[in-house]
Motif scaffolding. Structure first.
Motif, PDB file in Angstrom:
ATOM      1  N   THR A 150       0.768  -1.646   0.100  1.00  0.00           N
ATOM      2  CA  THR A 150      -0.364   0.031   0.413  1.00  0.00           C
ATOM      3  C   THR A 150       0.928   1.644  -0.077  1.00  0.00           C
ATOM      4  OG1 THR A 150      -1.725  -1.368   1.198  1.00  0.00           O
ATOM      5  CG2 THR A 150      -1.932   1.187   1.081  1.00  0.00           C
ATOM      6  N   ASP A 151       1.564   1.343   0.505  1.00  0.00           N
ATOM      7  CA  ASP A 151       2.751   2.245   0.968  1.00  0.00           C
ATOM      8  C   ASP A 151       3.177   2.405  -0.678  1.00  0.00           C
ATOM      9  OD1 ASP A 151       2.358   2.498   3.615  1.00  0.00           O
ATOM     10  OD2 ASP A 151       4.162   1.731   4.274  1.00  0.00           O
ATOM     11  N   PHE A 152       3.995   1.512  -1.076  1.00  0.00           N
ATOM     12  CA  PHE A 152       4.250   1.669  -2.544  1.00  0.00           C
ATOM     13  C   PHE A 152       3.324   2.495  -3.533  1.00  0.00           C
ATOM     14  CE2 PHE A 152       5.219   0.222  -6.889  1.00  0.00           C
ATOM     15  CZ  PHE A 152       6.775   0.468  -6.867  1.00  0.00           C
ATOM     16  N   GLN A 153       2.385   1.449  -3.176  1.00  0.00           N
ATOM     17  CA  GLN A 153       1.125   2.000  -4.135  1.00  0.00           C
ATOM     18  C   GLN A 153       0.916   4.191  -4.255  1.00  0.00           C
ATOM     19  OE1 GLN A 153       0.107   0.840  -7.704  1.00  0.00           O
ATOM     20  NE2 GLN A 153      -1.342   2.678  -8.013  1.00  0.00           N
ATOM     21  N   SER A 154       0.453   4.299  -2.806  1.00  0.00           N
ATOM     22  CA  SER A 154       0.405   5.466  -2.773  1.00  0.00           C
ATOM     23  C   SER A 154       1.628   6.285  -2.783  1.00  0.00           C
ATOM     24  CB  SER A 154       0.209   5.676  -0.957  1.00  0.00           C
ATOM     25  OG  SER A 154      -0.774   4.985  -0.282  1.00  0.00           O
ATOM     26  N   GLU A 185       1.474   6.696  -7.215  1.00  0.00           N
ATOM     27  CA  GLU A 185      -0.373   7.888  -6.770  1.00  0.00           C
ATOM     28  C   GLU A 185       0.429   8.913  -6.443  1.00  0.00           C
ATOM     29  OE1 GLU A 185      -3.271   6.236  -4.983  1.00  0.00           O
ATOM     30  OE2 GLU A 185      -3.491   3.985  -6.022  1.00  0.00           O
ATOM     31  N   ALA A 186       1.129   9.493  -5.528  1.00  0.00           N
ATOM     32  CA  ALA A 186       1.346  10.864  -4.812  1.00  0.00           C
ATOM     33  C   ALA A 186       2.965  10.890  -6.138  1.00  0.00           C
ATOM     34  CB  ALA A 186       2.032  10.974  -4.025  1.00  0.00           C
ATOM     35  N   LEU A 187       3.329  10.217  -7.058  1.00  0.00           N
ATOM     36  CA  LEU A 187       4.147  10.966  -7.923  1.00  0.00           C
ATOM     37  C   LEU A 187       3.626  10.964  -9.315  1.00  0.00           C
ATOM     38  CD1 LEU A 187       6.704  11.375  -8.946  1.00  0.00           C
ATOM     39  CD2 LEU A 187       6.905   8.953  -9.421  1.00  0.00           C
ATOM     40  N   GLY A 188       2.632  10.435  -9.617  1.00  0.00           N
ATOM     41  CA  GLY A 188       1.414  10.557 -10.438  1.00  0.00           C
ATOM     42  C   GLY A 188       1.393  11.832 -10.845  1.00  0.00           C
ATOM     43  N   SER A 245      -0.648   8.698 -19.482  1.00  0.00           N
ATOM     44  CA  SER A 245      -2.187   7.989 -18.959  1.00  0.00           C
ATOM     45  C   SER A 245      -1.438   7.161 -17.720  1.00  0.00           C
ATOM     46  CB  SER A 245      -3.483   7.295 -19.529  1.00  0.00           C
ATOM     47  OG  SER A 245      -4.475   6.941 -18.206  1.00  0.00           O
ATOM     48  N   ARG A 246      -0.314   5.840 -18.223  1.00  0.00           N
ATOM     49  CA  ARG A 246      -0.525   4.981 -17.125  1.00  0.00           C
ATOM     50  C   ARG A 246       0.533   5.933 -16.020  1.00  0.00           C
ATOM     51  NH1 ARG A 246       0.146   1.800 -21.101  1.00  0.00           N
ATOM     52  NH2 ARG A 246       2.319   2.387 -21.144  1.00  0.00           N
ATOM     53  N   LEU A 247       1.175   6.649 -16.025  1.00  0.00           N
ATOM     54  CA  LEU A 247       2.384   7.504 -15.066  1.00  0.00           C
ATOM     55  C   LEU A 247       1.598   8.140 -14.352  1.00  0.00           C
ATOM     56  CD1 LEU A 247       5.248   7.823 -17.144  1.00  0.00           C
ATOM     57  CD2 LEU A 247       5.388   5.942 -15.074  1.00  0.00           C
ATOM     58  N   GLN A 248      -0.059   8.813 -15.409  1.00  0.00           N
ATOM     59  CA  GLN A 248      -0.715   9.929 -14.368  1.00  0.00           C
ATOM     60  C   GLN A 248      -0.908   9.066 -13.063  1.00  0.00           C
ATOM     61  OE1 GLN A 248      -0.294  14.228 -17.141  1.00  0.00           O
ATOM     62  NE2 GLN A 248      -2.490  12.528 -17.065  1.00  0.00           N
ATOM     63  N   ASN A 249      -2.044   8.187 -13.017  1.00  0.00           N
ATOM     64  CA  ASN A 249      -2.552   7.672 -12.824  1.00  0.00           C
ATOM     65  C   ASN A 249      -2.067   6.627 -11.154  1.00  0.00           C
ATOM     66  OD1 ASN A 249      -4.849   8.628 -13.174  1.00  0.00           O
ATOM     67  ND2 ASN A 249      -4.814   7.542 -15.327  1.00  0.00           N
TER      68      ASN A 249
END
Length: 287
Positions: free
Chosen positions: A3-7, A10-13, A42-46
């Protein structure tokens, strides 16, 4: 995926989206400027794809903000640090991880460290290290390559005898009383610590239990050449190399250093713990 990694991804996106919007371009236009597929933008932003360092450099330049590249790269390194979970690192056993540390320690000139619950690996005896490695293998359900890992950890200690090195290490006094293995193993380990006092490459400080402190001890950490910090948690090894993070941990270490005992005073604290171990190993008197 954690979860930390995905969050974090997403913050970077979200930050990438912000930079693209500031350039006044929609996703299609921005992809054309970069020469990428629109789907990649799109994938990078999301947060559905992890950017490479080259992606981030190109994004910053395409957005007209090349000065934003260092910030984006720092965010990426943060993501990468969160991926260094012990379960993955230990998939082939402890020995490969220990060998990696051998390399890292050999290329480090000055190291500052702090440990709260355990004697640092640099100072461990083979028996003490063996007990810790067995415990960790059981906890992580990793391959049991204990003897190879012990040998690799002992090789790491060779750096203590290399000219030009300096290891400034602080140990919370409570770690001297945390029983690892048998009392004989612990006694030998404390004797080993005493033998390190006075070495030209080692500055060993013991943070006393009753010392007035500017802050309370938290987790252990290691500062490599004032350039990066490594923090080990139960499931993850984190690395930080931003100037702000290194400066923060350096300030913490300095405050702990001010509270620590060195030289003869440190020797007395270790001897007190050694005496406690010896007393506990004696049979109770009978009436």
């Amino acid at each position: 995926m954690s979860t930390d990694f995905q969050s974090g991804r997403e913050a970077l996106g979200a930050r990438l989206t912000e930079l693209r919007a500031e350039a006044g371009l929609n996703g299609k236009e921005f992809a054309e400027r970069l020469g990428w597929q629109r789907s990649k933008v799109s994938r990078l932003q999301n947060g559905r794809q992890t950017a490479t360092a080259e992606d981030l450099q190109a994004w910053a330049e395409a957005a007209g903000h090349p000065d934003a590249a260092p910030e984006l790269l720092a965010r990426l390194r943060g993501l990468e640090s969160q991926q260094r979970h012990w379960r993955r690192q230990l998939a082939a056993g402890h020995a490969p991880v220990q060998d990696r540390y051998v390399v890292e320690y050999r290329r480090t000139a000055t190291m500052r460290g702090y440990e709260t619950t355990v004697i640092p690996g640099l100072f461990q005896t083979p028996d003490y290290a063996r007990h810790l490695l067995v415990q960790n293998a059981e906890l992580m359900n990793s391959p049991r390559d204990t003897e190879a890992a012990v040998q690799a950890r002992m090789r790491r200690q060779e750096v203590l005898y290399e000219a030009g090195k300096l290891f400034r290490v602080l140990v919370w006094e409570g770690a001297l009383y945390a029983l690892v293995g048998t009392r004989e193993v612990m006694a030998s380990q404390l004797d080993r610590l005493v033998g390190l006092i006075g070495m030209s490459t080692v500055e060993l400080g013991i943070v006393p239990l009753g010392a007035p402190m500017a802050l309370t001890p938290k987790h252990g950490f290691w500062i490599f050449d004032e350039e990066r910090v490594i923090v080990e948690t139960i499931n993850t090894e984190l690395q930080y190399d931003s100037a702000d993070d290194v400066a923060l941990y350096t300030r913490v270490w300095d405050q702990l250093h001010d509270a620590a005992a060195y030289g003869a005073q440190a020797h007395r604290l270790i001897a007190r713990a050694r005496g406690a171990v010896a007393a506990q190993s004696q049979p109770s008197p009978t009436s």
